[in-house]
Design an enzyme around this catalytic site. Sequence first.
Site, PDB file in Angstrom:
ATOM      1  N   GLY A   1       0.806  -1.209   0.000  1.00  0.00           N
ATOM      2  CA  GLY A   1       0.000   0.000   0.000  1.00  0.00           C
ATOM      3  C   GLY A   1       0.837   1.254   0.000  1.00  0.00           C
ATOM      4  O   GLY A   1       1.319   1.706   1.043  1.00  0.00           O
TER       5      GLY A   1
ATOM      6  N   THR B   1      -3.600  -3.615  -5.313  1.00  0.00           N
ATOM      7  CA  THR B   1      -3.776  -4.945  -5.897  1.00  0.00           C
ATOM      8  C   THR B   1      -3.664  -6.011  -4.815  1.00  0.00           C
ATOM      9  O   THR B   1      -2.780  -5.931  -3.949  1.00  0.00           O
ATOM     10  CB  THR B   1      -2.707  -5.184  -6.990  1.00  0.00           C
ATOM     11  OG1 THR B   1      -2.790  -4.109  -7.922  1.00  0.00           O
ATOM     12  CG2 THR B   1      -2.948  -6.505  -7.709  1.00  0.00           C
TER      13      THR B   1
ATOM     14  N   GLU C   1       2.569   1.220 -11.204  1.00  0.00           N
ATOM     15  CA  GLU C   1       3.994   1.169 -10.825  1.00  0.00           C
ATOM     16  C   GLU C   1       4.814   2.252 -11.527  1.00  0.00           C
ATOM     17  O   GLU C   1       5.908   2.004 -12.033  1.00  0.00           O
ATOM     18  CB  GLU C   1       4.565  -0.242 -11.046  1.00  0.00           C
ATOM     19  CG  GLU C   1       3.871  -1.198 -10.083  1.00  0.00           C
ATOM     20  CD  GLU C   1       4.493  -2.559  -9.951  1.00  0.00           C
ATOM     21  OE1 GLU C   1       5.725  -2.664  -9.931  1.00  0.00           O
ATOM     22  OE2 GLU C   1       3.728  -3.523  -9.841  1.00  0.00           O
TER      23      GLU C   1
ATOM     24  N   THR D   1       3.697   5.932 -13.834  1.00  0.00           N
ATOM     25  CA  THR D   1       3.128   6.205 -15.158  1.00  0.00           C
ATOM     26  C   THR D   1       4.260   6.345 -16.185  1.00  0.00           C
ATOM     27  O   THR D   1       5.446   6.467 -15.817  1.00  0.00           O
ATOM     28  CB  THR D   1       2.324   7.522 -15.145  1.00  0.00           C
ATOM     29  OG1 THR D   1       3.233   8.589 -14.842  1.00  0.00           O
ATOM     30  CG2 THR D   1       1.202   7.474 -14.110  1.00  0.00           C
TER      31      THR D   1
HETATM   32  C1  LIG Z   1      -5.363  -1.477 -11.466  1.00  0.00           C
HETATM   33  C2  LIG Z   1      -4.361  -0.742 -10.617  1.00  0.00           C
HETATM   34  C3  LIG Z   1      -3.621  -1.437  -9.674  1.00  0.00           C
HETATM   35  C4  LIG Z   1      -2.722  -0.755  -8.823  1.00  0.00           C
HETATM   36  N1  LIG Z   1      -2.058  -1.436  -7.835  1.00  0.00           N
HETATM   37  C5  LIG Z   1      -1.338  -0.729  -6.901  1.00  0.00           C
HETATM   38  C6  LIG Z   1      -0.759  -1.385  -5.762  1.00  0.00           C
HETATM   39  O1  LIG Z   1      -0.848  -2.614  -5.603  1.00  0.00           O
HETATM   40  N2  LIG Z   1      -0.099  -0.618  -4.833  1.00  0.00           N
HETATM   41  C7  LIG Z   1       0.016   0.735  -4.952  1.00  0.00           C
HETATM   42  O2  LIG Z   1       0.587   1.374  -4.074  1.00  0.00           O
HETATM   43  N3  LIG Z   1      -0.496   1.384  -6.052  1.00  0.00           N
HETATM   44  C8  LIG Z   1      -1.181   0.685  -7.004  1.00  0.00           C
HETATM   45  N4  LIG Z   1      -1.734   1.348  -8.087  1.00  0.00           N
HETATM   46  C9  LIG Z   1      -1.578   2.786  -8.185  1.00  0.00           C
HETATM   47  C10 LIG Z   1      -0.678   3.250  -9.320  1.00  0.00           C
HETATM   48  O3  LIG Z   1       0.656   2.954  -9.038  1.00  0.00           O
HETATM   49  C11 LIG Z   1      -0.962   4.748  -9.511  1.00  0.00           C
HETATM   50  O4  LIG Z   1      -2.250   4.855 -10.101  1.00  0.00           O
HETATM   51  C12 LIG Z   1       0.076   5.434 -10.370  1.00  0.00           C
HETATM   52  O5  LIG Z   1       1.318   5.495  -9.708  1.00  0.00           O
HETATM   53  C13 LIG Z   1      -0.338   6.858 -10.757  1.00  0.00           C
HETATM   54  O6  LIG Z   1      -0.758   7.582  -9.634  1.00  0.00           O
HETATM   55  P1  LIG Z   1      -2.168   8.369  -9.695  1.00  0.00           P
HETATM   56  O7  LIG Z   1      -3.199   7.392 -10.170  1.00  0.00           O
HETATM   57  O8  LIG Z   1      -2.389   8.990  -8.372  1.00  0.00           O
HETATM   58  O9  LIG Z   1      -1.985   9.458 -10.820  1.00  0.00           O
HETATM   59  P2  LIG Z   1      -1.386  10.932 -10.589  1.00  0.00           P
HETATM   60  O10 LIG Z   1      -0.126  10.840  -9.833  1.00  0.00           O
HETATM   61  O11 LIG Z   1      -2.469  11.798 -10.065  1.00  0.00           O
HETATM   62  O12 LIG Z   1      -1.055  11.363 -12.093  1.00  0.00           O
HETATM   63  C14 LIG Z   1      -2.081  11.807 -12.995  1.00  0.00           C
HETATM   64  C15 LIG Z   1      -1.404  12.112 -14.341  1.00  0.00           C
HETATM   65  O13 LIG Z   1      -0.497  13.195 -14.183  1.00  0.00           O
HETATM   66  C16 LIG Z   1       0.792  12.805 -14.673  1.00  0.00           C
HETATM   67  N5  LIG Z   1       1.806  13.500 -13.885  1.00  0.00           N
HETATM   68  C17 LIG Z   1       1.942  13.557 -12.534  1.00  0.00           C
HETATM   69  N6  LIG Z   1       3.000  14.287 -12.204  1.00  0.00           N
HETATM   70  C18 LIG Z   1       3.566  14.730 -13.354  1.00  0.00           C
HETATM   71  C19 LIG Z   1       4.689  15.543 -13.668  1.00  0.00           C
HETATM   72  N7  LIG Z   1       5.488  16.039 -12.714  1.00  0.00           N
HETATM   73  N8  LIG Z   1       4.973  15.783 -14.964  1.00  0.00           N
HETATM   74  C20 LIG Z   1       4.189  15.253 -15.943  1.00  0.00           C
HETATM   75  N9  LIG Z   1       3.114  14.486 -15.720  1.00  0.00           N
HETATM   76  C21 LIG Z   1       2.802  14.220 -14.431  1.00  0.00           C
HETATM   77  C22 LIG Z   1       0.832  11.301 -14.482  1.00  0.00           C
HETATM   78  O14 LIG Z   1       1.818  10.720 -15.317  1.00  0.00           O
HETATM   79  C23 LIG Z   1      -0.580  10.936 -14.880  1.00  0.00           C
HETATM   80  O15 LIG Z   1      -0.693  10.896 -16.274  1.00  0.00           O
HETATM   81  C24 LIG Z   1      -2.565   0.659  -8.969  1.00  0.00           C
HETATM   82  C25 LIG Z   1      -3.286   1.337  -9.954  1.00  0.00           C
HETATM   83  C26 LIG Z   1      -4.175   0.669 -10.763  1.00  0.00           C
HETATM   84  C27 LIG Z   1      -4.963   1.460 -11.788  1.00  0.00           C
END
Ligand SMILES: Cc1cc2nc3c(=O)[nH]c(=O)nc-3n(C[C@H](O)[C@H](O)[C@H](O)COP(=O)(O)OP(=O)(O)OC[C@H]3O[C@@H](n4cnc5c(N)ncnc54)[C@H](O)[C@@H]3O)c2cc1C
Length: 390
Positions: free
Chosen positions: A125, A160, A367, A369
């Site tokens: 988490g 997950t 893991e 973006t």
């Molecule tokens: C199906 C699924 C399973 C997952 N499993 C896990 C898990 O087991 N454990 C866990 O901890 N997490 C998990 N995640 C979370 C995942 O790692 C995050 O969704 C991911 O890291 C992106 O974070 P966010 O969704 O908060 O997007 P945000 O951080 O809000 O980003 C939104 C957008 O802005 C862009 N962005 C952000 N900052 C910048 C910047 N400085 N410059 C340019 N672009 C930027 C990002 O690339 C993205 O396109 C999971 C997600 C999904 C969808």
Amino acid sequence: MTSFRLSDDHEQLRATVAEFAREVVAPVIGGFYERGEFPYEIVAKMGKLGLFGLPFPEEYGGMGGDLFALCLALHELARVDSSVAITLEAAVALGAMPIYRFGDADQRARWMPEFCQGERLAAFGLTEPGGGSDIPGGMRTTARLDGGDWVIDGSKAFITNGGTSITSLVTALAITGRLDGRAEISAILVPADTPGFSVAPEYSKVGWCASDTRELAFAGCRVPAANLLGERGRGYAQFLEILDEGRIAIAALAAGLAEGCVDECVRYVGERAAFGHQLGYYQGIQFKIADMAARAHAARLAWHDAAARLVAGEPVKKQAAMAKLTASNAAMDNARDATQIFGGYGFMNEFPVARFYRDAKVLEIGEGTSEVQRMIIARELGVGRTATSR
Ligand SMILES: Cc1cc2nc3c(=O)[nH]c(=O)nc-3n(C[C@H](O)[C@H](O)[C@H](O)COP(=O)(O)OP(=O)(O)OC[C@H]3O[C@@H](n4cnc5c(N)ncnc54)[C@H](O)[C@@H]3O)c2cc1C
């Protein structure tokens, strides 16, 4: 000079998992996916095959392999289905690995055997509702010491394996204080039956529909001080190390999906006819499949290289990010092209390519973006080090 040929042991593992995916997963996974149901029976069989213990020593019931072996298994599973592949990836690379890497002898002895057997799953988490890319900036979950216990408050998003009936442990990252004006972040082990810990119902997802993803809540959640994982204040550094490995594993999963698209299309264009010829007769189709095969190959080489370096003890931050970026791009491009080659059938959920299409997108998000991967690569290249913001 690195050889990209598999050793006999690795080739045997690859063939075993490929057969398992074909014989055990492929016939039934579509039903689980449509019902949004976690495939407990398949996971149990994966456990019996030893997949959850692949990179861990035999003393814990593991297979004594390494990250390369895990990646091979993920690749072959994802050629057929990504939900089971991500269940394995999250359980091993994110769930059990931090305990193996950073746990003390008691923590390892308590948790590793059941994780290696796949009888129980661990979740990791990190991400919170307020942000995943911007960690630690977006982190709000806290843990404070009180009478020999950690008391945790906060929530985690998109976790997950967070809420299956066999999930026994979540490693939660939390702010445990402030150090030189910065958040001090530590990792804490939270058994799933701890009072104050709860999981929300399954999200309704676009893809990975047979995997378990939950929001987790910690409300005055109390665990013994001994549940600290590794050193206090080292949680962020630990998580960066774990994510380097996780990215290589996701790259393998993405390369597998990209290759699965090729497998499906090669078969289909020999069966489907249009304008008096099999689809494969047309050069427009041949070129698409050739491009797909080349992308899948590049994606495979990218994770092979990163995993081999990691196993050799070399730095892999840049290679891991490049592998994940390359392979997730390949997965997205191949899923789009495969769906196009299948025409209307490609839009029908009963065909694997429709599942591949729905499953590919998240590979550019989870893991780290694709933007985060690019930030890492640029930073590793020294780009922007002297730039100032205006
Ligand atoms: C199906 C699924 C399973 C997952 N499993 C896990 C898990 O087991 N454990 C866990 O901890 N997490 C998990 N995640 C979370 C995942 O790692 C995050 O969704 C991911 O890291 C992106 O974070 P966010 O969704 O908060 O997007 P945000 O951080 O809000 O980003 C939104 C957008 O802005 C862009 N962005 C952000 N900052 C910048 C910047 N400085 N410059 C340019 N672009 C930027 C990002 O690339 C993205 O396109 C999971 C997600 C999904 C969808």
